[in-house]
Design an enzyme around this catalytic site. Sequence first.
Site, mmCIF file in Angstrom:
data_model
loop_
_atom_site.group_PDB
_atom_site.id
_atom_site.type_symbol
_atom_site.label_atom_id
_atom_site.label_comp_id
_atom_site.label_asym_id
_atom_site.label_seq_id
_atom_site.Cartn_x
_atom_site.Cartn_y
_atom_site.Cartn_z
ATOM 1 N N GLU A 1 9.066 10.028 -15.719
ATOM 2 C CA GLU A 1 7.631 10.381 -15.798
ATOM 3 C C GLU A 1 7.047 9.996 -17.155
ATOM 4 O OE1 GLU A 1 6.922 14.230 -13.027
ATOM 5 O OE2 GLU A 1 8.376 14.488 -14.621
ATOM 6 N N LYS B 1 15.515 23.141 -9.534
ATOM 7 C CA LYS B 1 14.829 21.879 -9.798
ATOM 8 C C LYS B 1 15.639 20.897 -10.628
ATOM 9 C CE LYS B 1 10.678 21.314 -9.522
ATOM 10 N NZ LYS B 1 9.875 20.405 -8.833
ATOM 11 N N HIS C 1 0.836 -1.206 0.000
ATOM 12 C CA HIS C 1 0.000 0.000 0.000
ATOM 13 C C HIS C 1 0.873 1.259 0.000
ATOM 14 C CE1 HIS C 1 -3.488 -2.559 1.220
ATOM 15 N NE2 HIS C 1 -2.503 -3.235 1.818
ATOM 16 N N SER D 1 13.844 23.111 -14.539
ATOM 17 C CA SER D 1 12.606 23.879 -14.634
ATOM 18 C C SER D 1 12.911 25.190 -15.337
ATOM 19 C CB SER D 1 12.068 24.149 -13.228
ATOM 20 O OG SER D 1 11.285 25.326 -13.228
#
Length: 460
Positions: free
Chosen positions: A293, A286, A159, A280
């Site tokens: 992704e 960043k 989980h 970024s």
Amino acid sequence: MSEDAPLWSGRFRKPPAPEAEGLGHSLAFDERLAPYEVRASVAHVLGLRDAGLLTTSEAEALEAALAQVGAEIESGTFAFNPADEDVHSAVERGVIERLADLGAKLHAGRSRNDLVMTDLRLWMLDAHRELENGVVRLLRVLVAHARNHAETVMPGTTHGRLAQPVTLGHVLLAYAWGLARDLDRLHGWRGRASVSPLGAGALATSTLGLDPNAAAERLGFEDRFANSIDAVSDRDVVQEMLGDLAICGTHLSRLAADLIRWSDEALGWASLDDAYSTGSSMMPQKRNPDVAELARAKAGRLLGHVAALGSVLNGLPLGYHRDLQEDKEAVFDSVDTVGSVLAALSGCVETLTFHPDAMRSAAGVPGLYATDVAEALVAAGVPFREAHRRVGELLKGLDAEGRTLGDLTAGEWSAFGLPEGATLLDPDRAVAVRAVPGGPSPASVRTQADALERMLDARL
Ligand code: ARG
């Protein structure tokens, strides 16, 4: 009709409407079948020759013209014609333009219906080799990391929450075993894909004495069609590849999701290499996991292609229908997508830096060992349900006092019936004692890595 008319225009009074032509036009995507169209056509020419329909020199001239057309298409110099509906029409027209009446003999006894599946099977079989190589590369990267981290303890989760200690090697090999099954699935597909449709014609073979066995052998297929209607009607071989790729893509997606999670600053279990991170446009600090992704997201389109082709085929009567043209963009895109995800994710995993100290410290949370404590009671003769309840109550009491299992004194452990209880909280011990085959122990990780490597080496 003009020379811009389609090859089948004999019985037509009008050319196709531009928008009808636009809808049907497949050259933009099936041009990549051109080398296979040439190979299939050469095999067909030799079949016509063997059937006594072409002389040896005619067959040689046709072969040469086909090779020329293939080379021009490959180099981008071939002059396509707006009337070329698809790669089959384009190649045949190219041959006719070169050889006139002799070129016009090429299409005897064949149809675009058997040609298109011949080309597509050949294309898929080649693509399949590259895909296999891509999966093998990622598998080798995972196995190498797993060997280095056979002893690296980390929290295993269920989980998404801390559950029980495992080794990083075991987790990495969990992904490897999924990919190994992907390889196996692709391998099984190969036997069903290596079946030649050439000679099936439009649906009913031909009257010209062409030999489908010889055609299959010339093209390197393991077998030839068993039924000419099946050969031109079915697309299960495409569906199956789409399905296999969607499953593989789903494995890649889940691996990517874990890379994203592990490299989350809040967890700090791994760092992505700069070459597999992106910045970024606004926030200078960043380092985003875009590669992972995208690998996570691409599974969506793969599953979409499975659904799209399944919907086209569902309820479609036997025989060729133009609906079947919809198979190609799906399979081209699935192969391209999985190929690029495999390459990028292999690099991303290969260059990943793991942080074993952070993993070990996360594995130090005493609650992770509660199951071991309950199992120690079971070993001492307590029924499991009772042991579970006792440990649960112990944790409840400790919680109320702001303490954990790690704070129990020797006296408290003895009172609990487990004088050696404190040793149960040792991460290395916890993984080492799970030495059953398939378990997370360092020994098991090494055995698994050996088995995977033997499997990979046997493929060579
Ligand atoms: N472009 C077609 C396809 O991809 C080739 C077969 C065309 N056959 C036909 N009878 N119109 O399916």
